[in-house]
Write a protein that holds these residues in place. Structure first.
Motif, short mmCIF file in Angstrom:
data_model
loop_
_atom_site.label_atom_id
_atom_site.label_comp_id
_atom_site.label_asym_id
_atom_site.label_seq_id
_atom_site.Cartn_x
_atom_site.Cartn_y
_atom_site.Cartn_z
N ALA A 34 0.83 -1.21 0.00
CA ALA A 34 0.00 0.00 0.00
C ALA A 34 0.87 1.26 0.00
N THR A 35 2.00 1.22 0.66
CA THR A 35 2.93 2.36 0.67
C THR A 35 3.50 2.57 -0.73
N LEU A 36 3.90 1.50 -1.37
CA LEU A 36 4.47 1.60 -2.71
C LEU A 36 3.46 2.21 -3.68
N LYS A 37 2.21 1.80 -3.58
CA LYS A 37 1.16 2.36 -4.44
C LYS A 37 0.95 3.84 -4.15
N MET A 38 0.91 4.21 -2.87
CA MET A 38 0.67 5.59 -2.47
C MET A 38 1.72 6.53 -3.05
N PHE A 39 2.97 6.09 -3.06
CA PHE A 39 4.05 6.94 -3.55
C PHE A 39 4.36 6.72 -5.04
N GLY A 40 3.70 5.75 -5.67
CA GLY A 40 3.95 5.49 -7.08
C GLY A 40 5.29 4.85 -7.34
N VAL A 41 5.72 4.01 -6.40
CA VAL A 41 7.02 3.36 -6.47
C VAL A 41 6.84 1.92 -6.94
N SER A 42 7.72 1.44 -7.80
CA SER A 42 7.57 0.12 -8.42
C SER A 42 8.00 -1.04 -7.54
N SER A 43 8.92 -0.82 -6.62
CA SER A 43 9.39 -1.93 -5.77
C SER A 43 9.85 -1.40 -4.42
N ALA A 49 15.50 3.02 -0.94
CA ALA A 49 16.66 3.82 -1.31
C ALA A 49 16.44 5.31 -1.04
N PHE A 50 15.17 5.73 -0.88
CA PHE A 50 14.87 7.13 -0.62
C PHE A 50 15.15 7.49 0.83
N HIS A 51 15.64 8.69 1.05
CA HIS A 51 15.69 9.23 2.40
C HIS A 51 14.29 9.74 2.70
N PRO A 52 13.77 9.60 3.91
CA PRO A 52 12.42 10.06 4.22
C PRO A 52 12.14 11.51 3.83
N ALA A 53 13.12 12.39 3.96
CA ALA A 53 12.91 13.80 3.61
C ALA A 53 12.63 13.99 2.12
N TYR A 89 2.97 14.77 1.93
CA TYR A 89 3.98 13.99 1.22
C TYR A 89 3.99 14.40 -0.24
N VAL A 90 4.97 13.91 -0.97
CA VAL A 90 5.01 14.11 -2.42
C VAL A 90 5.34 12.76 -3.06
N ASN A 91 4.57 12.38 -4.08
CA ASN A 91 4.81 11.09 -4.74
C ASN A 91 5.84 11.25 -5.86
N LEU A 92 6.17 10.15 -6.51
CA LEU A 92 7.20 10.20 -7.55
C LEU A 92 6.78 10.99 -8.78
N GLN A 93 5.49 11.24 -8.92
CA GLN A 93 4.99 12.07 -10.02
C GLN A 93 5.06 13.55 -9.67
N GLY A 94 5.53 13.88 -8.46
CA GLY A 94 5.67 15.27 -8.03
C GLY A 94 4.41 15.87 -7.46
N GLU A 95 3.40 15.05 -7.20
CA GLU A 95 2.12 15.54 -6.66
C GLU A 95 2.13 15.48 -5.14
N ASN A 96 1.77 16.61 -4.51
CA ASN A 96 1.63 16.63 -3.06
C ASN A 96 0.31 15.99 -2.66
N PHE A 97 0.29 15.31 -1.53
CA PHE A 97 -0.95 14.76 -0.99
C PHE A 97 -0.88 14.74 0.53
N ASP A 98 -2.05 14.91 1.14
CA ASP A 98 -2.15 14.91 2.60
C ASP A 98 -2.35 13.50 3.12
N ALA A 99 -1.82 13.26 4.32
CA ALA A 99 -1.98 11.96 4.97
C ALA A 99 -2.05 12.16 6.48
N GLU A 100 -2.79 11.30 7.12
CA GLU A 100 -2.76 11.24 8.58
C GLU A 100 -1.72 10.19 8.93
#
Length: 111
Positions: A34-43, A49-53, A89-100
């Motif tokens: 579900a995290t991978l889908k939310m951020f648009g990450v393939s694996s 490999a990403f730093h949280p920031a 947060y910001v996904n790999l497509q560069g879109e910001n989104f809100d999350a709790e």
């Protein structure tokens, strides 16, 4: 009643509908599907490999630096045992989104 195995916990983590990831020493160590889908990450290797920031805009909606605010939120979670808050947060497509976000301190007995 028998104790749940680590395998049962890993299965629940992997297939939960809610995004979940684990941090240790300021780095991602695991993330569910579900995290991978939310951020648009393939694996998970790509995500880990990403730093949280890198997954937040420079500033949160209240004007605070994402890095400084994240450090404060983590400190509160360690102090209280958990902490819940709103985050951008910001996904790999560069879109910001809100999350709790709910951070929960989990003792690591495997060190």
């Amino acid at each position: 009643m028998s104790q749940p195995s680590n395998m049962n916990f890993q299965t629940i983590f992997n297939y939960a509908a809610d995004p979940m990831f684990l941090l240790k020493d300021g780095h991602f160590i695991d993330a569910n599907e579900a995290t991978l889908k939310m951020f648009g990450v393939s694996s998970s290797n790509v995500f880990l490999a990403f730093h949280p920031a890198a997954l937040s805009p420079e500033f949160q909606r209240d004007g605070q630096s994402s890095k400084l605010k994240a450090d404060a939120m983590i400190a509160l979670a360690y102090e209280k045992g958990f902490h819940r808050y709103e985050w951008v947060y910001v996904n790999l497509q560069g879109e910001n989104f809100d999350a709790e976000v709910t951070l929960t301190k989990i003792e690591d007995n495997e060190d």
